[in-house]
Design a protein around this motif. Structure first.
Motif, PDB file in Angstrom:
ATOM      1  N   VAL A  78       0.838  -1.200   0.000  1.00 37.85           N
ATOM      2  CA  VAL A  78       0.000   0.000   0.000  1.00 37.85           C
ATOM      3  C   VAL A  78       0.872   1.248   0.000  1.00 37.85           C
ATOM      4  CG1 VAL A  78      -1.680   1.297   1.329  1.00 37.85           C
ATOM      5  CG2 VAL A  78      -1.904  -1.163   1.123  1.00 37.85           C
ATOM      6  N   TYR A  79       1.955   1.190   0.781  1.00 37.70           N
ATOM      7  CA  TYR A  79       2.870   2.335   0.868  1.00 37.70           C
ATOM      8  C   TYR A  79       3.470   2.630  -0.504  1.00 37.70           C
ATOM      9  CZ  TYR A  79       7.042   4.954   2.217  1.00 37.70           C
ATOM     10  OH  TYR A  79       8.013   5.894   2.312  1.00 37.70           O
ATOM     11  N   PHE A  80       3.876   1.570  -1.219  1.00 39.37           N
ATOM     12  CA  PHE A  80       4.390   1.762  -2.575  1.00 39.37           C
ATOM     13  C   PHE A  80       3.347   2.448  -3.444  1.00 39.37           C
ATOM     14  CE2 PHE A  80       7.633  -1.929  -2.454  1.00 39.37           C
ATOM     15  CZ  PHE A  80       8.546  -1.067  -1.846  1.00 39.37           C
ATOM     16  N   GLY A  81       2.103   1.997  -3.301  1.00 38.44           N
ATOM     17  CA  GLY A  81       1.027   2.585  -4.085  1.00 38.44           C
ATOM     18  C   GLY A  81       0.887   4.070  -3.805  1.00 38.44           C
ATOM     19  N   LYS A  82       0.916   4.426  -2.521  1.00 36.47           N
ATOM     20  CA  LYS A  82       0.783   5.849  -2.161  1.00 36.47           C
ATOM     21  C   LYS A  82       1.926   6.655  -2.751  1.00 36.47           C
ATOM     22  CE  LYS A  82      -1.213   4.854   2.354  1.00 36.47           C
ATOM     23  NZ  LYS A  82      -0.825   4.801   3.755  1.00 36.47           N
ATOM     24  N   LEU A  83       3.141   6.117  -2.640  1.00 36.01           N
ATOM     25  CA  LEU A  83       4.295   6.844  -3.173  1.00 36.01           C
ATOM     26  C   LEU A  83       4.127   7.055  -4.671  1.00 36.01           C
ATOM     27  CD1 LEU A  83       7.536   5.457  -1.519  1.00 36.01           C
ATOM     28  CD2 LEU A  83       6.193   7.438  -0.938  1.00 36.01           C
ATOM     29  N   THR A  84       3.662   6.018  -5.370  1.00 40.85           N
ATOM     30  CA  THR A  84       3.501   6.144  -6.818  1.00 40.85           C
ATOM     31  C   THR A  84       2.512   7.244  -7.145  1.00 40.85           C
ATOM     32  OG1 THR A  84       3.698   3.758  -6.767  1.00 40.85           O
ATOM     33  CG2 THR A  84       3.170   4.756  -8.879  1.00 40.85           C
ATOM     34  N   VAL A  85       1.366   7.230  -6.440  1.00 43.56           N
ATOM     35  CA  VAL A  85       0.337   8.226  -6.737  1.00 43.56           C
ATOM     36  C   VAL A  85       0.858   9.628  -6.454  1.00 43.56           C
ATOM     37  CG1 VAL A  85      -1.900   9.078  -6.029  1.00 43.56           C
ATOM     38  CG2 VAL A  85      -1.539   6.636  -6.332  1.00 43.56           C
ATOM     39  N   LEU A  86       1.442   9.819  -5.264  1.00 45.57           N
ATOM     40  CA  LEU A  86       1.877  11.161  -4.900  1.00 45.57           C
ATOM     41  C   LEU A  86       3.033  11.620  -5.793  1.00 45.57           C
ATOM     42  CD1 LEU A  86       1.589  10.994  -1.026  1.00 45.57           C
ATOM     43  CD2 LEU A  86       0.204  12.301  -2.586  1.00 45.57           C
ATOM     44  N   GLY A  87       3.940  10.700  -6.117  1.00 46.84           N
ATOM     45  CA  GLY A  87       5.042  11.059  -7.003  1.00 46.84           C
ATOM     46  C   GLY A  87       4.517  11.464  -8.376  1.00 46.84           C
ATOM     47  N   PHE A  88       3.523  10.745  -8.853  1.00 45.63           N
ATOM     48  CA  PHE A  88       2.933  11.078 -10.152  1.00 45.63           C
ATOM     49  C   PHE A  88       2.304  12.474 -10.096  1.00 45.63           C
ATOM     50  CE2 PHE A  88      -0.477  10.951 -13.284  1.00 45.63           C
ATOM     51  CZ  PHE A  88       0.242  10.570 -14.396  1.00 45.63           C
ATOM     52  N   LEU A  89       1.546  12.723  -9.029  1.00 42.36           N
ATOM     53  CA  LEU A  89       0.905  14.037  -8.895  1.00 42.36           C
ATOM     54  C   LEU A  89       1.960  15.138  -8.859  1.00 42.36           C
ATOM     55  CD1 LEU A  89      -1.959  13.409  -6.350  1.00 42.36           C
ATOM     56  CD2 LEU A  89      -2.094  13.796  -8.808  1.00 42.36           C
ATOM     57  N   LEU A  90       3.041  14.893  -8.142  1.00 38.01           N
ATOM     58  CA  LEU A  90       4.116  15.891  -8.059  1.00 38.01           C
ATOM     59  C   LEU A  90       4.654  16.189  -9.449  1.00 38.01           C
ATOM     60  CD1 LEU A  90       6.156  17.578  -6.498  1.00 38.01           C
ATOM     61  CD2 LEU A  90       7.587  15.557  -6.334  1.00 38.01           C
ATOM     62  N   ALA A  91       4.885  15.129 -10.230  1.00 35.76           N
ATOM     63  CA  ALA A  91       5.430  15.325 -11.573  1.00 35.76           C
ATOM     64  C   ALA A  91       4.458  16.119 -12.435  1.00 35.76           C
ATOM     65  CB  ALA A  91       5.726  13.969 -12.207  1.00 35.76           C
ATOM     66  N   VAL A  92       3.162  15.792 -12.348  1.00 40.12           N
ATOM     67  CA  VAL A  92       2.177  16.518 -13.144  1.00 40.12           C
ATOM     68  C   VAL A  92       2.159  17.986 -12.745  1.00 40.12           C
ATOM     69  CG1 VAL A  92      -0.271  16.756 -13.616  1.00 40.12           C
ATOM     70  CG2 VAL A  92       0.759  14.499 -13.490  1.00 40.12           C
ATOM     71  N   PHE A  93       2.153  18.222 -11.432  1.00 36.94           N
ATOM     72  CA  PHE A  93       2.125  19.597 -10.935  1.00 36.94           C
ATOM     73  C   PHE A  93       3.341  20.380 -11.434  1.00 36.94           C
ATOM     74  CE2 PHE A  93       3.118  22.730  -7.649  1.00 36.94           C
ATOM     75  CZ  PHE A  93       1.927  23.424  -7.629  1.00 36.94           C
ATOM     76  N   GLU A  94       4.506  19.744 -11.325  1.00 35.08           N
ATOM     77  CA  GLU A  94       5.730  20.446 -11.725  1.00 35.08           C
ATOM     78  C   GLU A  94       5.753  20.743 -13.213  1.00 35.08           C
ATOM     79  OE1 GLU A  94       9.580  20.235  -9.395  1.00 35.08           O
ATOM     80  OE2 GLU A  94       9.113  18.174  -9.907  1.00 35.08           O
ATOM     81  N   THR A  95       5.144  19.860 -13.991  1.00 37.61           N
ATOM     82  CA  THR A  95       5.132  20.094 -15.429  1.00 37.61           C
ATOM     83  C   THR A  95       4.168  21.205 -15.782  1.00 37.61           C
ATOM     84  OG1 THR A  95       5.352  17.720 -15.529  1.00 37.61           O
ATOM     85  CG2 THR A  95       5.080  18.851 -17.604  1.00 37.61           C
ATOM     86  N   ALA A  96       3.105  21.317 -14.983  1.00 34.05           N
ATOM     87  CA  ALA A  96       2.047  22.240 -15.357  1.00 34.05           C
ATOM     88  C   ALA A  96       2.330  23.675 -14.942  1.00 34.05           C
ATOM     89  CB  ALA A  96       0.728  21.788 -14.725  1.00 34.05           C
ATOM     90  N   ILE A  97       3.304  23.874 -14.069  1.00 32.64           N
ATOM     91  CA  ILE A  97       3.439  25.206 -13.470  1.00 32.64           C
ATOM     92  C   ILE A  97       4.813  25.772 -13.786  1.00 32.64           C
ATOM     93  CG2 ILE A  97       4.388  24.597 -11.217  1.00 32.64           C
ATOM     94  CD1 ILE A  97       2.102  26.359 -10.084  1.00 32.64           C
TER      95      ILE A  97
END
Lengths: 220, 318, 666
Positions: free
Chosen positions: B267-286
């Protein structure tokens, strides 16, 4: 009222305050308008939730009005006005963002204390709603006071009105007629202000209200 | 027997965060590259970089002092200890009561204190610019973090992360607007602390826009490797912190069965994947901000956190 | 026990006249400081044993001096014992430091006689058990320290500092005199009698405000702090250390003694006042400190910050005590006392370090220092410890006390009063800001003066300071670490003090697993400095040895890289002012009215470009300057009274007499 219902109502009302803060923070006109649309959207959601919780169908109409007028028509119209006026540049705040935000926090604290103190007997949701609504009203006034641009002052005024609607729905008492007439008066106010904006621009080549002050011979 | 198990799970936690930190950074880089339609470096590139740097000679500036050579180890140790105190796969590990949320914040503060000193040790202009901007950012980010910790602590009635995580996972917590505000504030702080995009750019070496990179400009070899590793650990720490406070589901307790712990890890791996993905999207968008827009950005986080605390103070007594 | 203490004080007093003689001898200062060292260590040991082994005993003594019908009362209860430990620990360190440092003094005759008298006066303030001896000792403490502030009287700035200090000290004593006058109106001057009396609520409220003014002006609370950053740096460094580290604590003692002990049960609004003063003091003090470039002045402003933190803790304790939550009051009070102790340690340490730098280079201006870590490695090391400790970073002691205060803040939603509910989170925010600023401030202090390259010849040719000074500093640094990693010992030692003052104690700490501290309950919060320290040390060494063994341990020296633009001129480095520029830009315009005026000459002109920074002390501009102007105006009007004829003077006297008689008659 179950705790989940309470929580959602609390969350929505709180988000309205948060949206007011976002408006305080924004210093670009388009962004400000978008946040205002969000503000109105949150208001519509909040009112609709109250309608569901209180089982008061007329509140759905209020929510619909809020959504249609405030979240869609007025922002779009203001967008157009800004485009035609060609003023999509930064807003000059009278005082800095940091200070404005601090003042905002102070106002929220003030309204919390005042409202929670004078309504010890009412139920928790109404108390919190009233406190949040007063904060939204005060924050709207703060936006009007700290901005020089006429358009952002209009937006401040509209958000203030949103606070009033929130208070009215939370207090479970406003008749539909009053609500509709308020909505129309806001619309009329909006039209009048819109016309004024163009008139001001024609005269002074700017919608910075300082130009008005200068015209009257006042100095800052 | 029990003691041995406790020590083992604590050791597992420490090696897990250490082993996972470069992978998370690699993952975020990869996603960012894919979003820009580039192929991007392989996932394991950060490990290779670390190994390569470790093997190289250290080239030390002529007038660097002993402090300059000690600081990478101090930073690394401080960040590692802090990162292993945040619950990841399991809750309530042996030493998790060593430091609460406030102490973890302060421990990261120590690491940054030394990092800023390192920037000034060689006596170059770039080092100074980095340190001076870093303390400016820290002077807002750290209070924002502390006040966020206050509001979370007030909701959960504790500053201990295991207790907070347990409380957040239970039914007692409702939808609270102060929780939402704390989340936004914590996210902003995490972006600033990890030198992510709107505040600083982890990929740039343009002299005048960098903050973190300017401070570590004089480092090389194993020292640089340790500093890179500690910033990767810090990113992991903040992501785990957000996961543990705001996505508390699925974490195992320390005395659970091995299968439960394995599930917790997944589950922890899953959370890291989701949050890491969101971080990447955010960084690309701004886009990156000008340096003197950052105080406003962080000031907003500070105000949000304060507002959350205030609401909590008031509505806590309803 | 109290006899030992009083005899030691008498010995200090006797050393004062001896100082006049000794100041002319070549090794006189060593003898005098050695004497002070012995006397203060005796006092320190006595007080410590009183605090640890017989805190409930509270022995007292009456000496037939002072007012004839009153005598001089002394008492050694837990609070006095704790503050005696703080005062004399500072005294021991300062005397040891001064054995080495005092030899640099140009005119020892201006310092030596006053130094032991000053120590004696601080001890008497803490021991006194009646208002008369308290006030006399308080004033004596002010005057002797004033004498040392103006010891370098050729410097015009020091004379001004002395003048402002004298004014503010008199103001403070006046406020305290009035406070005691009100308290004594229905009880007399004896503290025991005052404790037994039951003054009205209005009277105690006034007394609390007066004490806040009197003790607060001595401690340096904003807005009464104006004298502190002028006077503390002006004195010789070991005296600066004592003034900042110890004398401000004596002021805190005065506040605690009167507000927590002498007057009856507190009211919640007292705490409101204290918190509203304490929180801003902490933040403003450290913001001022960030803007300075004189090392000793940075330290003086940071004293103001720490006093703010202490008073915040005391304010919280008052609030909880007033609402009957005495177990939280014990937490807040213990935190404040812990910070009193910690600040005495690291502030003395930092002032001594600044003194060592001053002795080695003759410079207090950071812009002329730099690179001292190479020339003075040991001083640099202890200064680093001091800087980390004062920035409230684990595993040192400053963090522990701030952590405890934060824990008390987190319990404050339990308070019923609305005002406090809103003020306390704001104060918590201010403290968090202050902690972050403090870290920035001490990165600047250490980074600019000790790291980098030397900015002047004196800095490049500095040399390590003497053994005595180093011993004193290393001892203080060791205490900072010990108090940071074993805070449980200190919390338990403070239990009798908190029992006396707020009526409850924190949970017993020693004996908990791994020496953790747990202020309330383990599920709520805990901190273990020892384990944090051990873990960081172990991880650091393990990483170092693993990398050195497995990967690479080679190292070579090369010129600095600096993005390919290295410049040999040390002026290229960031200076103290440029380091704080970002923070000045963010906060300065609001707090200081900071303005940057850039002058850029036209392209063809050979003139240099200039950048000027204007800072205003707004409190000075808005509070002190109008008062000074008003007094100036009034004195000019009254001035004519000096030039009247004899007949008119007689008329005035006569009229005054008649008016007085009329008042009496009516």
């Amino acid at each position: 009222m179950s705790s989940l219902q309470f929580d959602i109502a609390h969350l929505l009302a709180g988000s309205l305050v948060l949206a007011s803060f976002m408006m305080l923070y924004q210093d670009r006109l388009y962004a400000l308008l978008n946040v205002y649309a969000l503000h109105a959207g949150v208001l519509a959601l909040s009112v609709a939730w109250q309608a569901y919780v209180q089982q008061a169908p007329h509140l759905y109409i209020t929510a619909l009005i809020a959504l249609a007028f405030k979240a869609i028509i007025i922002p779009v119209a203001l967008h157009r006005i800004i485009k035609r006026l060609g003023i999509h540049r930064e807003i000059e705040n009278v005082i800095g963002v940091g200070l404005t935000m601090m003042a905002g926090i102070g106002l929220v604290a003030l309204s919390m204390v005042v409202m929670l103190r004078v309504t010890p007997g009412a139920d928790a949701l109404a108390r919190e709603d009233l406190a949040f609504a007063l904060s939204v009203v005060l924050l709207g006034l703060l936006i009007m006071v700290t901005r020089r641009n006429a358009v952002s002052q209009v937006v401040g005024f509209m958000s203030l009105e949103n606070g009033l609607v929130l208070a009215a729905t939370g207090a479970k008492g406003m008749p539909l007629v009053v609500e509709i007439s308020v909505a129309f008066s806001v619309l009329i106010a909006f039209i009048v202000i819109g016309i004024f904006l163009f008139r001001i621009r024609e005269r002074f080549d700017s919608v910075d209200v300082q130009a008005l002050d200068r015209f009257r011979g006042e100095r800052r | 027997m029990n003691g041995l198990r406790d020590i083992l799970s604590q050791g597992a936690q420490m090696s897990l965060v250490l082993g996972l930190a470069p992978l998370l950074t690699g993952f975020v880089r990869k996603v960012k590259a894919r979003l820009l339609r580039r192929r991007g470096p392989p996932l394991l590139q950060p490990y290779r970089d670390l190994v390569r740097l470790m093997r190289k000679d250290v080239v030390l500036a002529d007038n660097a002092s002993w402090l300059f050579r000690v600081i990478p180890y101090l930073m690394f140790a401080g960040t590692w200890v802090a990162a292993s105190l945040v619950p990841t796969f399991g809750n309530g590990l042996l030493f998790s009561w060593t430091a609460d949320l406030i102490a973890i914040t302060a421990l990261l503060g120590s690491a940054r204190f030394f990092q800023a000193l390192a920037g000034m040790d060689v006596g170059t202009a770039f080092g100074g610019i980095g340190s001076s901007r870093e303390v400016m950012i820290a002077s807002l980010a750290e209070p924002a973090m502390l006040i966020t910790a206050f509001s979370v602590a007030m909701i959960a009635g504790s500053t201990q992360l295991p207790t907070v995580a347990e409380f957040m996972g239970s039914d007692a917590v409702g939808l609270r607007v102060s929780l939402g505000m704390a989340f936004v504030a914590l996210t902003i702080v995490a972006l600033a602390e990890n030198a992510r995009i709107p505040v600083d750019n982890p990929a740039t070496h343009l002299e005048l826009t960098m903050v973190h990179e300017a401070m570590v400009l004089e480092y090389s070899g194993r020292h640089l490797a340790l500093i890179d590793l500690s910033s990767q650990l810090k990113l992991l720490l903040y992501v785990s912190l957000i996961a543990c406070v705001f996505l508390p589901w699925g974490t195992a307790t320390a005395d659970a069965s091995v299968a439960r712990l394995a599930l917790g890890t997944l589950v922890y791996f899953g959370k890291l994947t989701v949050l890491g993905f969101l971080l990447a999207v955010f960084e690309t968008a701004i886009a990156k901000m000008r340096v003197f827009r950052i105080p406003e950005f962080l000031g907003a986080a500070l105000m949000l956190a304060l507002l959350a605390t205030l609401l909590r103070f008031v509505s806590g007594s309803l | 026990m109290i006899a030992v203490a009083l005899w030691s004080v008498a010995a200090l007093l006797a050393l004062a006249p001896a100082g006049v003689v000794l100041s002319t001898r070549p090794r006189g200062s060593i003898i005098l400081y050695g004497g002070c060292l012995i006397a203060t260590s005796t006092l320190c040991v006595t007080a410590l044993s009183a605090l640890l082994y017989s805190p409930q005993l509270a022995p007292s003594a009456i000496l037939p001096i002072g007012l004839p019908w009153l005598g001089a009362h002394f008492r050694l209860d837990a609070l006095s014992a704790f503050f005696l430990v703080v005062v004399n620990l500072g005294g021991v360190a300062a005397s040891l430091f001064a054995i080495g440092y005092g030899q640099h003094e140009d005119s020892p005759g201006r310092v030596l006689p006053f130094y032991p008298a000053y120590l004696a006066a601080m001890n008497v303030v803490v021991l006194a058990n009646d208002a008369f001896s308290f006030l006399v000792a308080w004033e004596f403490m002010s005057l002797t320290s004033w004498a040392m502030v103006v010891s370098h009287h050729r410097d015009a700035e020091n004379v001004r500092a002395g003048y402002v200090y004298l004014l503010m000290a008199s103001f403070g004593t006046l406020a305290l005199l009035l406070a005691f006058g009100l308290l004594a109106s229905n009880a007399g001057y004896d503290f025991d009698a005052i404790r037994a009396s039951h003054p009205s609520a209005a009277l105690t409220g006034t007394v609390v405000i007066l004490v806040l003014l009197g003790a607060g002006s001595k401690a340096g609370l904003v807005p009464l702090h104006a004298w502190l950053p002028l006077a503390h740096p002006a004195a010789p460094s070991h005296v600066s250390g004592l003034m900042s580290g110890v004398m401000t604590k004596v002021a805190v003692y005065g506040f605690v003694r009167i507000v927590f002990d002498l007057v009856p049960e507190p009211v919640w609004w007292w705490s409101m006042v204290v918190l509203l003063v304490g929180g801003p003091t902490a933040t403003l003090g450290v913001l001022y400190a960030l803007m300075q470039r004189d090392i000793k002045r940075v330290l003086a402003y940071s004293t103001i910050e720490n006093i703010g933190i202490i008073f915040t803790g005391l304010g919280l304790a008052l609030a909880f005590k007033a609402e009957g939550l005495d177990w939280v009051a014990a937490l807040a009070f213990t935190a404040a006392m812990m910070h009193v102790f910690n600040h005495a340690l690291f502030k003395s340490l930092l002032f001594f370090g600044a003194g060592a730098v001053l002795g080695a280079t003759g410079e207090r201006d950071m812009e002329k220092l730099g690179g001292l870590i190479h020339r003075m490695p040991k001083t640099a090391f202890v200064m680093l410890v001091g800087c980390v400790a004062i920035s409230a970073l684990p595993p040192f002691n400053g963090f522990v006390s701030e952590w405890l205060i934060f824990q008390a803040i987190l319990l404050s939603p339990q308070l019923p009063s609305w005002g406090l509910k809103l003020v306390i989170p704001a104060v918590g925010g201010l403290l968090a800001l202050a902690a972050a600023f403090a870290a920035a401030c001490f990165v600047k202090l250490f980074g600019i003066s000790f790291l980098g390259r030397p900015r002047s010849d004196v800095a490049a040719s500095a040399h390590e300071t003497d053994r005595f000074s180093l011993t004193a500093m290393f001892a203080l640094a060791a205490f900072c670490l010990i108090a940071g990693i074993l805070p449980g010992l200190f919390i338990d030692a403070l239990a009798p003090v908190s029992k006396d003052m707020v009526g409850n104690i924190m949970p017993h700490q020693v004996g908990l697993q791994w020496l953790t501290i747990v202020p309330i309950a383990e599920s709520r919060s805990s901190y273990n400095g020892l384990l944090v320290f051990l873990f960081v040390a172990l991880c650091g060494t393990a990483a170092a040895s693993a990398i050195h063994r497995l990967a690479s341990d080679r190292l070579r020296r090369a010129p600095a890289w600096d993005c390919g633009y290295p410049d040999a001129n040390p002026a290229i480095q960031y200076s103290a002012s440029s380091f704080s520029q970002p923070i000045r830009r963010v906060f300065g315009s609001v707090v200081f009215g900071a303005r940057e005026i850039g002058e850029m000459p036209p392209p063809s002109s050979p003139l240099p470009a200039r950048l000027q920074v204007e800072l205003h002390d707004r409190i000075w501009d808005w509070l002190y300057a109008p008062i000074a102007r008003a007094i100036g105006f009034a004195t000019e009007r009254i001035n004519i009274l000096q030039f009247l004829s004899i007949r008119r003077y007689l008329t005035l006297v006569f009229v005054a007499l008649v008016v007085l008689l009329l008042v009496v008659a009516l």
